[in-house]
Design a protein around this motif. Structure first.
Motif, mmCIF file in Angstrom:
data_model
loop_
_atom_site.group_PDB
_atom_site.id
_atom_site.type_symbol
_atom_site.label_atom_id
_atom_site.label_comp_id
_atom_site.label_asym_id
_atom_site.label_seq_id
_atom_site.Cartn_x
_atom_site.Cartn_y
_atom_site.Cartn_z
ATOM 1 N N ARG A 118 1.406 -1.669 0.202
ATOM 2 C CA ARG A 118 -0.323 0.265 0.067
ATOM 3 C C ARG A 118 0.650 1.180 0.359
ATOM 4 N N THR A 119 0.709 2.246 -1.192
ATOM 5 C CA THR A 119 1.768 3.260 -1.132
ATOM 6 C C THR A 119 0.549 4.584 -0.885
ATOM 7 N N LEU A 120 1.582 5.255 -0.061
ATOM 8 C CA LEU A 120 0.710 7.032 0.153
ATOM 9 C C LEU A 120 1.457 7.829 -1.000
ATOM 10 N N ILE A 121 0.744 8.688 -1.695
ATOM 11 C CA ILE A 121 1.337 9.705 -2.145
ATOM 12 C C ILE A 121 0.984 10.867 -2.470
ATOM 13 N N PRO A 122 1.793 11.975 -1.677
ATOM 14 C CA PRO A 122 1.568 12.616 -1.346
ATOM 15 C C PRO A 122 0.930 13.846 -2.711
ATOM 16 N N MET A 123 0.115 14.530 -2.880
ATOM 17 C CA MET A 123 -0.520 15.102 -4.158
ATOM 18 C C MET A 123 0.861 16.128 -3.976
ATOM 19 N N SER A 124 1.382 17.095 -2.878
ATOM 20 C CA SER A 124 2.440 18.075 -3.174
ATOM 21 C C SER A 124 3.529 17.562 -4.371
ATOM 22 N N ARG A 125 3.942 16.222 -4.018
ATOM 23 C CA ARG A 125 4.957 15.687 -4.364
ATOM 24 C C ARG A 125 4.768 14.785 -5.763
ATOM 25 N N VAL A 126 3.726 15.369 -6.271
ATOM 26 C CA VAL A 126 3.473 14.825 -7.895
ATOM 27 C C VAL A 126 4.350 15.618 -8.924
ATOM 28 N N GLN A 127 4.676 15.810 -9.633
ATOM 29 C CA GLN A 127 5.980 16.051 -10.537
ATOM 30 C C GLN A 127 4.643 15.702 -11.826
ATOM 31 N N HIS A 128 4.496 15.138 -12.353
ATOM 32 C CA HIS A 128 3.481 14.639 -13.371
ATOM 33 C C HIS A 128 3.131 13.704 -13.967
ATOM 34 N N ALA A 145 -6.237 1.889 -20.727
ATOM 35 C CA ALA A 145 -5.195 2.982 -20.078
ATOM 36 C C ALA A 145 -4.435 2.708 -18.962
ATOM 37 N N SER A 146 -2.868 3.011 -19.078
ATOM 38 C CA SER A 146 -1.880 3.168 -17.715
ATOM 39 C C SER A 146 -2.702 4.539 -16.818
ATOM 40 N N VAL A 147 -2.255 4.862 -16.064
ATOM 41 C CA VAL A 147 -2.020 6.436 -15.564
ATOM 42 C C VAL A 147 -0.780 6.105 -15.403
ATOM 43 N N VAL A 148 0.355 6.808 -15.200
ATOM 44 C CA VAL A 148 1.781 6.138 -14.875
ATOM 45 C C VAL A 148 2.137 7.626 -14.315
ATOM 46 N N ILE A 149 2.039 8.139 -12.474
ATOM 47 C CA ILE A 149 2.549 9.205 -11.601
ATOM 48 C C ILE A 149 4.034 9.316 -11.539
ATOM 49 N N PHE A 150 4.609 10.577 -11.405
ATOM 50 C CA PHE A 150 5.990 10.667 -11.450
ATOM 51 C C PHE A 150 6.172 11.593 -10.737
ATOM 52 N N THR A 151 6.790 11.025 -9.768
ATOM 53 C CA THR A 151 7.178 12.179 -8.218
ATOM 54 C C THR A 151 8.181 11.563 -8.275
ATOM 55 N N ALA A 152 9.593 13.052 -7.718
ATOM 56 C CA ALA A 152 10.954 13.223 -7.647
ATOM 57 C C ALA A 152 11.952 11.952 -7.406
ATOM 58 N N ALA A 153 11.118 10.819 -6.261
ATOM 59 C CA ALA A 153 12.039 9.766 -6.176
ATOM 60 C C ALA A 153 11.258 8.453 -6.276
ATOM 61 N N THR A 154 10.259 8.202 -7.443
ATOM 62 C CA THR A 154 10.537 6.986 -8.350
ATOM 63 C C THR A 154 8.440 7.179 -8.906
ATOM 64 N N CYS A 212 -6.047 11.187 -15.253
ATOM 65 C CA CYS A 212 -4.739 12.116 -15.676
ATOM 66 C C CYS A 212 -4.942 13.246 -15.224
ATOM 67 N N HIS A 213 -6.571 14.301 -15.554
ATOM 68 C CA HIS A 213 -7.027 15.533 -15.622
ATOM 69 C C HIS A 213 -7.193 15.740 -13.746
ATOM 70 N N ILE A 214 -7.488 14.833 -12.953
ATOM 71 C CA ILE A 214 -8.310 14.922 -12.236
ATOM 72 C C ILE A 214 -6.274 14.638 -10.843
ATOM 73 N N ILE A 215 -5.974 14.229 -11.181
ATOM 74 C CA ILE A 215 -4.493 13.700 -10.071
ATOM 75 C C ILE A 215 -3.456 15.351 -10.859
ATOM 76 N N ALA A 233 -2.702 18.491 -8.008
ATOM 77 C CA ALA A 233 -1.256 18.497 -7.982
ATOM 78 C C ALA A 233 -1.389 20.196 -7.466
ATOM 79 N N LYS A 234 -1.616 20.196 -9.114
ATOM 80 C CA LYS A 234 -1.767 22.319 -9.026
ATOM 81 C C LYS A 234 -2.142 22.772 -7.717
#
Length: 158
Positions: free
Chosen positions: A94-104, A119-128, A144-147, A151-152
């Motif tokens: 179980r991975t918790l990803i803060p929206m403030s860390r999402v880059q694109h 389709a797959s949604v790929v979330i990039f953060t600074a770490a992984t 994709c639009h919601i995330i 994040a913005k």
């Protein structure tokens, strides 16, 4: 507070089964070559039969059972401040990803996913990189639009 909590598309099972079948068909070529040489030039016919049984077990687990188990355990939850991704057959992750860390965020769709309208949604953060696989095309675009929107919003709050 806006919240989406969902499973991935059940059509993912079919895609994963086809993918496993292709992978194991390639593996079968190597198995056949090794078996030919063991059978023809060695006195290890029992090893060839043992390898055949092991291959059939591996095939049935990978193509028949594993995709269904994998689908049953995939969950994702999107909230305004974070997203949670849960997966894993033998061990749950179980991975918790803060929206403030999402880059694109990327929308990915290979030929097999396209055939099944997934389709797959790929979330990039600074770490992984995190992936939510095999969503319906429209759902993936919406996600994709919601995330990216969430994040913005977090970027402006910081």
């Amino acid at each position: 507070m806006v919240q989406l909590s969902k499973r991935i598309s059940e059509r993912a099972v079919s895609v994963w089964r086809i993918h496993a079948f292709i992978r194991l068909a390639i593996f079968f070529l190597g198995y056949s070559l090794i078996s030919f040489f063991l059978w023809r030039f060695g006195d290890l016919k029992w090893l060839v039969l043992l390898l055949a049984v092991l291959y059939l077990i591996h095939f049935s687990l990978s193509v028949v059972f594993w995709p269904r188990w994998r689908w049953q355990r995939w969950r994702y939850d999107i909230r305004e401040k974070e997203m949670e991704v849960e997966c894993g057959v033998w061990t749950r992750r179980r991975t918790l990803i803060p929206m403030s860390r999402v880059q694109h965020v990327d929308f990915r769709q290979g030929p097999l996913l396209k055939k099944y309208q997934l389709a797959s949604v790929v979330i990039f953060t600074a770490a992984t990189v995190h992936e939510i696989p095999a969503l319906d095309e429209q759902e993936a675009e919406q996600l994709c639009h919601i995330i990216s929107t969430f994040a913005k919003v977090d970027d402006r709050d910081v």
